[in-house]
Design a protein around this motif. Structure first.
Motif, PDB file in Angstrom:
ATOM      1  N   THR A 104      -2.300   4.545 -16.818  1.00 54.86           N
ATOM      2  CA  THR A 104      -2.213   4.868 -15.400  1.00 54.86           C
ATOM      3  C   THR A 104      -3.449   4.390 -14.646  1.00 54.86           C
ATOM      4  O   THR A 104      -4.577   4.580 -15.103  1.00 54.86           O
ATOM      5  N   ILE A 105      -3.206   3.780 -13.477  1.00 52.63           N
ATOM      6  CA  ILE A 105      -4.276   3.414 -12.556  1.00 52.63           C
ATOM      7  C   ILE A 105      -4.296   4.452 -11.442  1.00 52.63           C
ATOM      8  O   ILE A 105      -3.251   4.822 -10.906  1.00 52.63           O
ATOM      9  N   VAL A 106      -5.494   4.918 -11.068  1.00 52.01           N
ATOM     10  CA  VAL A 106      -5.613   5.909  -9.995  1.00 52.01           C
ATOM     11  C   VAL A 106      -6.365   5.278  -8.827  1.00 52.01           C
ATOM     12  O   VAL A 106      -7.477   4.763  -8.994  1.00 52.01           O
ATOM     13  N   LEU A 107      -5.746   5.340  -7.656  1.00 58.04           N
ATOM     14  CA  LEU A 107      -6.401   4.927  -6.411  1.00 58.04           C
ATOM     15  C   LEU A 107      -6.718   6.173  -5.593  1.00 58.04           C
ATOM     16  O   LEU A 107      -5.941   7.131  -5.594  1.00 58.04           O
ATOM     17  N   ASP A 108      -7.857   6.157  -4.892  1.00 55.93           N
ATOM     18  CA  ASP A 108      -8.211   7.319  -4.070  1.00 55.93           C
ATOM     19  C   ASP A 108      -8.557   6.932  -2.635  1.00 55.93           C
ATOM     20  O   ASP A 108      -9.175   7.714  -1.909  1.00 55.93           O
ATOM     21  N   GLY A 109      -8.147   5.737  -2.223  1.00 56.27           N
ATOM     22  CA  GLY A 109      -8.433   5.317  -0.857  1.00 56.27           C
ATOM     23  C   GLY A 109      -9.875   4.957  -0.630  1.00 56.27           C
ATOM     24  O   GLY A 109     -10.343   4.968   0.519  1.00 56.27           O
ATOM     25  N   GLY A 110     -10.613   4.613  -1.690  1.00 57.55           N
ATOM     26  CA  GLY A 110     -12.009   4.221  -1.556  1.00 57.55           C
ATOM     27  C   GLY A 110     -12.156   2.920  -0.791  1.00 57.55           C
ATOM     28  O   GLY A 110     -11.177   2.210  -0.520  1.00 57.55           O
ATOM     29  N   PRO A 111     -13.385   2.553  -0.433  1.00 58.53           N
ATOM     30  CA  PRO A 111     -13.595   1.370   0.412  1.00 58.53           C
ATOM     31  C   PRO A 111     -13.151   0.061  -0.214  1.00 58.53           C
ATOM     32  O   PRO A 111     -12.869  -0.899   0.505  1.00 58.53           O
ATOM     33  N   ASP A 112     -13.091  -0.028  -1.546  1.00 57.60           N
ATOM     34  CA  ASP A 112     -12.606  -1.262  -2.164  1.00 57.60           C
ATOM     35  C   ASP A 112     -11.105  -1.196  -2.458  1.00 57.60           C
ATOM     36  O   ASP A 112     -10.548  -2.089  -3.090  1.00 57.60           O
ATOM     37  N   GLN A 113     -10.446  -0.121  -1.959  1.00 59.83           N
ATOM     38  CA  GLN A 113      -9.003   0.036  -2.160  1.00 59.83           C
ATOM     39  C   GLN A 113      -8.232   0.086  -0.851  1.00 59.83           C
ATOM     40  O   GLN A 113      -7.097  -0.364  -0.773  1.00 59.83           O
ATOM     41  N   GLY A 114      -8.843   0.658   0.176  1.00 56.43           N
ATOM     42  CA  GLY A 114      -8.198   0.748   1.475  1.00 56.43           C
ATOM     43  C   GLY A 114      -7.177   1.864   1.540  1.00 56.43           C
ATOM     44  O   GLY A 114      -7.026   2.668   0.622  1.00 56.43           O
ATOM     45  N   ARG A 115      -6.474   1.894   2.653  1.00 59.90           N
ATOM     46  CA  ARG A 115      -5.468   2.920   2.868  1.00 59.90           C
ATOM     47  C   ARG A 115      -4.322   2.775   1.871  1.00 59.90           C
ATOM     48  O   ARG A 115      -4.060   1.695   1.354  1.00 59.90           O
ATOM     49  N   ARG A 116      -3.618   3.875   1.647  1.00 63.66           N
ATOM     50  CA  ARG A 116      -2.525   3.882   0.669  1.00 63.66           C
ATOM     51  C   ARG A 116      -1.452   2.857   1.001  1.00 63.66           C
ATOM     52  O   ARG A 116      -0.879   2.218   0.129  1.00 63.66           O
ATOM     53  N   ARG A 117      -1.162   2.662   2.276  1.00 60.30           N
ATOM     54  CA  ARG A 117      -0.078   1.766   2.662  1.00 60.30           C
ATOM     55  C   ARG A 117      -0.351   0.328   2.244  1.00 60.30           C
ATOM     56  O   ARG A 117       0.577  -0.458   2.071  1.00 60.30           O
ATOM     57  N   LEU A 118      -1.630  -0.035   2.068  1.00 61.01           N
ATOM     58  CA  LEU A 118      -1.945  -1.403   1.667  1.00 61.01           C
ATOM     59  C   LEU A 118      -1.368  -1.746   0.301  1.00 61.01           C
ATOM     60  O   LEU A 118      -1.038  -2.909   0.044  1.00 61.01           O
ATOM     61  N   THR A 119      -1.257  -0.747  -0.566  1.00 64.86           N
ATOM     62  CA  THR A 119      -0.770  -1.011  -1.920  1.00 64.86           C
ATOM     63  C   THR A 119       0.683  -0.585  -2.116  1.00 64.86           C
ATOM     64  O   THR A 119       1.197  -0.668  -3.225  1.00 64.86           O
ATOM     65  N   LEU A 120       1.348  -0.132  -1.053  1.00 67.86           N
ATOM     66  CA  LEU A 120       2.746   0.266  -1.167  1.00 67.86           C
ATOM     67  C   LEU A 120       3.700  -0.742  -0.547  1.00 67.86           C
ATOM     68  O   LEU A 120       4.842  -0.861  -0.971  1.00 67.86           O
ATOM     69  N   VAL A 121       3.249  -1.473   0.481  1.00 70.14           N
ATOM     70  CA  VAL A 121       4.162  -2.366   1.203  1.00 70.14           C
ATOM     71  C   VAL A 121       4.215  -3.774   0.605  1.00 70.14           C
ATOM     72  O   VAL A 121       5.317  -4.284   0.355  1.00 70.14           O
ATOM     73  N   PRO A 122       3.085  -4.441   0.357  1.00 71.85           N
ATOM     74  CA  PRO A 122       3.184  -5.799  -0.228  1.00 71.85           C
ATOM     75  C   PRO A 122       3.866  -5.781  -1.586  1.00 71.85           C
ATOM     76  O   PRO A 122       3.789  -4.803  -2.333  1.00 71.85           O
ATOM     77  N   ASP A 123       4.508  -6.884  -1.914  1.00 74.60           N
ATOM     78  CA  ASP A 123       5.312  -6.947  -3.137  1.00 74.60           C
ATOM     79  C   ASP A 123       4.491  -7.278  -4.380  1.00 74.60           C
ATOM     80  O   ASP A 123       5.008  -7.192  -5.493  1.00 74.60           O
TER      81      ASP A 123
END
Length: 252
Positions: free
Chosen positions: A170-189
């Motif tokens: 499992t990879i965990v994202l927390d919206g940190g500065p090198d990850q950005g908002r959650r929507r950035l990783t949900l919309v692109p394919d």
């Protein structure tokens, strides 16, 4: 000749047996009923239920402290073994896994984006600049004005992560500065996620939880987005990226 007239016979009276006495039932006087106080009009059903539970538990004994002596991992305390386990479980979840170093990451990301045919790539606010220094696609920097339709036009996104859990892949994202908002990783394919190893890799969930901030928007990713209908037909890309590539970045 004399005639004898018998005396008339009077039967002896039978002894009187009194009828059994059945006392009349006394009228039932009900116990006085004290109705529960009605809650205020603004009290919700949830509050009323919780109030009843608290009253029922008012005299209950104290709950003993839970046992905390269980094992927090079943993986050997060996960073190389933990990384190999993460790699294996990521692949098992249909992620595409690569390994690289700081010197080679720019060329690797350039190749991955070129193979994908991406003309544009989303970039979180503080993604290390050298990661995409050799890449050709147009960089789309995250900003509040970007709509879901705008994000849907971008082919790829490159991010870092907060943690990776080896035992669950499992990879965990927390919206940190090198990850950005959650929507950035949900919309692109297409999502390329960089995991720094060994500092961002833990063996198990019990080891991961103390390192995460529960007040942040945590996203737990195990492979590309996938769902199945009642016929068990697997469809990928419904709720997030259809393709997940994970780059395990070896730290010096």
């Amino acid at each position: 000749m004399s005639t004898h007239t018998p005396e008339p016979h009077t039967p002896e009276p039978r002894p009187h047996t009194p009828e059994p006495h059945t006392p009349e039932p006394r009228p039932h006087t009900p116990e006085p009923h004290t109705p529960e106080p009605r809650p205020a009009a603004s009290t919700s059903g949830r509050d009323r239920v919780l109030a009843r539970i608290r009253r029922a538990l008012a005299d209950a004994p104290e709950t003993p402290e839970p046992t905390r002596s269980y094992a927090t991992t079943h993986t050997p305390d060996d960073p190389a073994a933990v990384l190999d386990l993460l790699h294996e479980n990521l692949v098992d979840y249909r992620a595409i896994v690569h390994r690289t170093t700081e010197d080679d990451i720019a060329h690797l990301l350039m190749r991955l984006l070129a193979e994908r045919g991406s003309a544009s790539v989303l970039v979180p606010p503080q993604l290390p600049p050298h990661w995409l220094s050799a890449a050709d696609p147009t960089r789309i920097h995250d900003r509040a004005a970007l709509t879901a339709a705008d994000l849907d036009q971008v082919e790829s996104v490159v991010t870092g992560c907060a943690l990776a859990v080896a035992e669950t892949g499992t990879i965990v994202l927390d919206g940190g500065p090198d990850q950005g908002r959650r929507r950035l990783t949900l919309v692109p394919d297409h999502h390329i996620c960089v995991v720094r190893a060994p500092s961002q890799v833990v063996a198990s969930l019990p080891q991961a939880m103390p390192r995460l901030d529960p007040t942040r928007p945590l996203t737990w990713i195990s492979g590309p987005s996938a769902t199945s209908d009642i016929e068990l037909d697997r469809v990928e890309g419904v709720h997030g990226p259809r393709t997940l590539e994970v780059v395990l970045l070896a730290e010096a």
